[in-house]
Design an enzyme around this catalytic site. Sequence first.
Site, PDB file in Angstrom:
ATOM      1  N   ASP B  11       0.854  -1.187   0.000  1.00 39.66           N
ATOM      2  CA  ASP B  11       0.000   0.000   0.000  1.00 39.66           C
ATOM      3  C   ASP B  11       0.888   1.233   0.000  1.00 39.66           C
ATOM      4  O   ASP B  11       1.784   1.357   0.839  1.00 39.66           O
ATOM      5  CB  ASP B  11      -0.889   0.034   1.251  1.00 39.66           C
ATOM      6  CG  ASP B  11      -1.990  -1.016   1.185  1.00 39.66           C
ATOM      7  OD1 ASP B  11      -2.089  -1.701   0.144  1.00 39.66           O
ATOM      8  OD2 ASP B  11      -2.738  -1.144   2.166  1.00 39.66           O
ATOM      9  N   ASP B 130     -13.797  -6.305  -5.664  1.00 39.17           N
ATOM     10  CA  ASP B 130     -13.963  -6.445  -4.220  1.00 39.17           C
ATOM     11  C   ASP B 130     -15.358  -7.017  -3.995  1.00 39.17           C
ATOM     12  O   ASP B 130     -16.351  -6.374  -4.346  1.00 39.17           O
ATOM     13  CB  ASP B 130     -13.857  -5.080  -3.519  1.00 39.17           C
ATOM     14  CG  ASP B 130     -12.422  -4.544  -3.541  1.00 39.17           C
ATOM     15  OD1 ASP B 130     -11.519  -5.284  -3.972  1.00 39.17           O
ATOM     16  OD2 ASP B 130     -12.219  -3.385  -3.129  1.00 39.17           O
TER      17      ASP B 130
END
Lengths: 207, 284
Positions: B11, B130
């Site tokens: 990230d 997702d």
Amino acid sequence: MIAIVDYGMGNIRSVEKGFLKVGADAMVTSNPKVISDAKAIVLPGVGAFKDCMKNLDDLKLLDTVVREIQKGKPYLGICLGLQILFTESEEFGICKGLDVFKGRVVKFRFPDDSDLKIPHMGWNTVMLTPPPPIFDEIPDNSYFYFVHSFYVIPEDEEIIAGRTEYGLEFTSMVWKDNIFATQFHPEKSQELGLKILKGFGEFANKA
Amino acid sequence: MLAKRIIPCLDVRDGRVVKGVNFVNIRDAGDPVDNAIFYDEQGADELVFLDITASHEKRKIILDVVEKTATDVFMPLTVGGGIKGLDDIRDLLNAGCDKVSINTTAVNNPEFIKAAAERFGSQCIVVAIDAKRVHDSRFEIDQKREIPAWLNSSTELNQRLFIFNPSEKAWEVYTHGGRRPKGINAVEWAKYMEELGAGEILLTSMDRDGTKEGFDLELTRAISESVSIPVIASGGVGNLEHLYEGISIGKADAVLAASIFHYREYTVRQAKEYLKNKGLPVRL
């Protein structure tokens, strides 16, 4: 200087950075004059065969590349740079290639119940048959990074320098005299990939 | 034989790695390039940078991160997060990235995937999905759905995609890190994305993400068996057996993990040795 041909397809920056990393003098160009003057030619690229041929044609590079190859200038084709060496591709009907080598470019086809995915994407091994000089430091059955849905079928089996298994055994590398071409991406294949770029740079220096 | 891939995910916010590798032999835990080199040396098969930069002005920083990483690391690099237009993809590819991962923009405008695949080639267009399991009894009441405008028209395709009548085995597509349900059936969505030209699916179970309980294997398998493009499983990895299950039971072509590698619970090499001992093809 090695000319990396830029015809607007794919990530060619990595090829340039790869050559720089191994200390070879390389530059990205789409200028026919620069390509003619260069010591060697690298044609990378991923994507569609037809677009590749069209872009090279629009940039007036087709004749230059074929002429320089036939004059004996060291050539490294990567992925599409391998496929366009052949007579024709079955992508979107039939699309003509450079016809430097006789043969066809065809799509992977697997039965519906097959687990094999298309594109063939990821790390697979290359059986060397026999190893070309730029592969001096590469062990047989090493892993390289692939991403493609089409593969080449050369008429002349003598030019086959590497084979890879994916549902069937396909030609993953060819070599004849000054011409080297890989279906896989040396510029994405970590250390062993860089060794190929280095080997090609040294071959170009000696040529 | 084609190896199953292990992909660490980093990230990145404002050009810095969040939750970076906490190793003594890494110079700067927040530096994306140092992290990338670290995983390169462990034999990672690819790398994913998830750009979680919130401010629009700082979005260009990721290009610099990619540029620097591609100078030192020679393996496939995927960037996801904040990709809104074809220019964003072009800029990332030019900086040295190989694939882009797209979620929200695909959900808002599926035709974007078609345009992107036609322009840059399917091989560099990853669709990130997702997904969260839908429970029949809760379906009506507990969700404030944000149905995309294009899905409101009643075409045959939309009836296929809309999750109006979920069976027990349905998963719904979410955006914004699992906060916004979109009313789309994840399995049908994956098939539709393949039809439009996606080259790969990055599938994250929002039920499992961060739990360390393992992948949602049913979801992974349902999607992997519905498409003929590669599927990367993500969300929930807590140990090496989870990686094995994702590939063997979930039928994933690649597995993505973040925390087990960041917090040095395992190295990528250990993960590969584990899979190899279990009989899976990996690159060691």
